[in-house]
Design a protein around this motif. Structure first.
Motif, mmCIF file in Angstrom:
data_model
loop_
_atom_site.group_PDB
_atom_site.id
_atom_site.type_symbol
_atom_site.label_atom_id
_atom_site.label_comp_id
_atom_site.label_asym_id
_atom_site.label_seq_id
_atom_site.Cartn_x
_atom_site.Cartn_y
_atom_site.Cartn_z
ATOM 1 N N SER A 72 0.835 -1.269 -0.013
ATOM 2 C CA SER A 72 0.042 0.109 0.040
ATOM 3 C C SER A 72 0.782 1.214 0.027
ATOM 4 N N ARG A 73 2.112 1.222 0.445
ATOM 5 C CA ARG A 73 2.975 2.283 0.466
ATOM 6 C C ARG A 73 3.373 2.440 -0.643
ATOM 7 N N LYS A 74 3.834 1.558 -1.595
ATOM 8 C CA LYS A 74 4.320 1.493 -2.629
ATOM 9 C C LYS A 74 3.520 2.146 -3.685
ATOM 10 N N ILE A 75 2.274 1.730 -3.617
ATOM 11 C CA ILE A 75 1.202 2.288 -4.552
ATOM 12 C C ILE A 75 0.970 3.734 -4.224
ATOM 13 N N ILE A 76 0.804 4.258 -2.947
ATOM 14 C CA ILE A 76 0.644 5.721 -2.602
ATOM 15 C C ILE A 76 2.090 6.393 -3.340
ATOM 16 N N SER A 77 3.065 5.842 -3.241
ATOM 17 C CA SER A 77 4.525 6.565 -3.780
ATOM 18 C C SER A 77 4.133 6.554 -5.301
ATOM 19 N N LYS A 78 3.699 5.608 -5.737
ATOM 20 C CA LYS A 78 3.359 5.519 -7.271
ATOM 21 C C LYS A 78 2.625 6.541 -7.896
ATOM 22 N N ARG A 79 1.527 6.633 -6.954
ATOM 23 C CA ARG A 79 0.547 7.571 -7.461
ATOM 24 C C ARG A 79 0.874 9.045 -7.397
ATOM 25 N N HIS A 80 1.879 9.182 -6.364
ATOM 26 C CA HIS A 80 2.385 10.653 -6.503
ATOM 27 C C HIS A 80 3.225 10.767 -7.463
ATOM 28 N N LEU A 81 4.094 9.609 -7.797
ATOM 29 C CA LEU A 81 4.835 10.017 -8.793
ATOM 30 C C LEU A 81 4.444 10.046 -10.390
ATOM 31 N N THR A 82 3.253 9.241 -10.376
ATOM 32 C CA THR A 82 2.457 9.163 -11.624
ATOM 33 C C THR A 82 1.864 10.670 -11.972
ATOM 34 N N VAL A 83 1.421 11.147 -10.779
ATOM 35 C CA VAL A 83 0.614 12.707 -11.039
ATOM 36 C C VAL A 83 1.801 13.281 -11.663
ATOM 37 N N GLU A 84 2.934 13.632 -10.976
ATOM 38 C CA GLU A 84 4.141 14.538 -11.618
ATOM 39 C C GLU A 84 4.728 13.852 -12.766
ATOM 40 N N ASP A 85 4.797 12.584 -13.156
ATOM 41 C CA ASP A 85 5.226 12.135 -14.406
ATOM 42 C C ASP A 85 4.282 12.294 -15.501
ATOM 43 N N ASN A 86 2.830 12.198 -15.252
ATOM 44 C CA ASN A 86 1.931 12.323 -16.455
ATOM 45 C C ASN A 86 1.782 13.671 -16.698
ATOM 46 N N CYS A 87 1.884 14.718 -15.756
ATOM 47 C CA CYS A 87 1.196 16.124 -15.733
ATOM 48 C C CYS A 87 2.543 17.149 -15.341
ATOM 49 N N PRO A 88 3.398 17.297 -16.267
ATOM 50 C CA PRO A 88 4.505 18.123 -15.893
ATOM 51 C C PRO A 88 4.032 19.564 -15.840
ATOM 52 N N GLN A 89 2.865 19.850 -16.506
ATOM 53 C CA GLN A 89 2.222 21.312 -16.187
ATOM 54 C C GLN A 89 2.110 21.789 -14.595
ATOM 55 N N ALA A 90 1.723 20.523 -13.965
ATOM 56 C CA ALA A 90 1.626 20.625 -12.408
ATOM 57 C C ALA A 90 2.605 21.118 -11.846
ATOM 58 N N ARG A 91 3.940 20.584 -12.105
ATOM 59 C CA ARG A 91 5.091 20.980 -11.522
ATOM 60 C C ARG A 91 5.579 22.126 -11.934
ATOM 61 N N ILE A 92 5.366 22.731 -13.417
ATOM 62 C CA ILE A 92 5.469 24.120 -13.719
ATOM 63 C C ILE A 92 4.747 25.151 -13.052
ATOM 64 N N ASN A 93 3.402 24.717 -12.657
ATOM 65 C CA ASN A 93 2.544 25.694 -11.984
ATOM 66 C C ASN A 93 2.859 25.966 -10.629
#
Length: 157
Positions: free
Chosen positions: A101-122
């Motif tokens: 469950s901790r690995k899935i939470i970490s993957k979700r967080h990475l996936t959001v950043e990886d799939n949406c670079p605009q979120a990091r830019i904003n």
């Protein structure tokens, strides 16, 4: 596109982690006893003395005791499951860090950043709001110089 993190209850996480936790050799009898004792002594509302004795009974297989403990905590509610995770983290940090469950939470967080670079830019842009064409740091620095220069000129007149 709006991004949000879905909430996963501790009971759901424990259901997901149960096989991992009960697999052979993952948690020793000594670690399980430490977790049970912590839940009983530090949080007696989580495990009563009678319940702790039941889950520490050496006549019952460790796998069965741990499975029964997890099911018992899930039946009691999310707060009880949360305290189990806290006890696990304190007594077996490496096992806690390796939980599925901790690995899935970490993957979700990475996936959001990886799939949406605009979120990091904003996010970066919100940290540097321009003021008169300068970043906050630059405008604060130049303002103090202007004030300093203004005082200097005023004193000369």
């Amino acid at each position: 596109m709006m991004l949000y993190r879905t909430y996963q209850s501790y009971c759901d996480r424990l259901r997901q982690d149960m096989y991992f936790l009960t697999s052979n050799g993952r948690l020793s009898e000594h670690l399980v006893d430490k977790i049970i004792l912590q839940l009983n002594r530090v949080y007696p509302q989580i495990l009563t003395n009678k319940e702790a004795e039941k889950f520490r009974n050496p006549k019952t297989l460790l796998h069965s005791r741990l499975s029964d403990l997890i099911k018992h905590l899930q039946n009691k509610g999310d707060k009880h499951c949360q305290e189990f995770y806290r006890a696990l983290q304190i007594n077996a940090e490496q096992v806690y860090n390796d939980l599925p469950s901790r690995k899935i939470i970490s993957k979700r967080h990475l996936t959001v950043e990886d799939n949406c670079p605009q979120a990091r830019i904003n996010e970066d842009r919100t940290n540097r709001i321009p003021y008169g064409g300068l970043s906050l740091e630059e405008s604060a620095h130049s303002s103090s110089q202007r004030i300093g220069n203004h005082r200097f000129h005023r004193d000369r007149h």
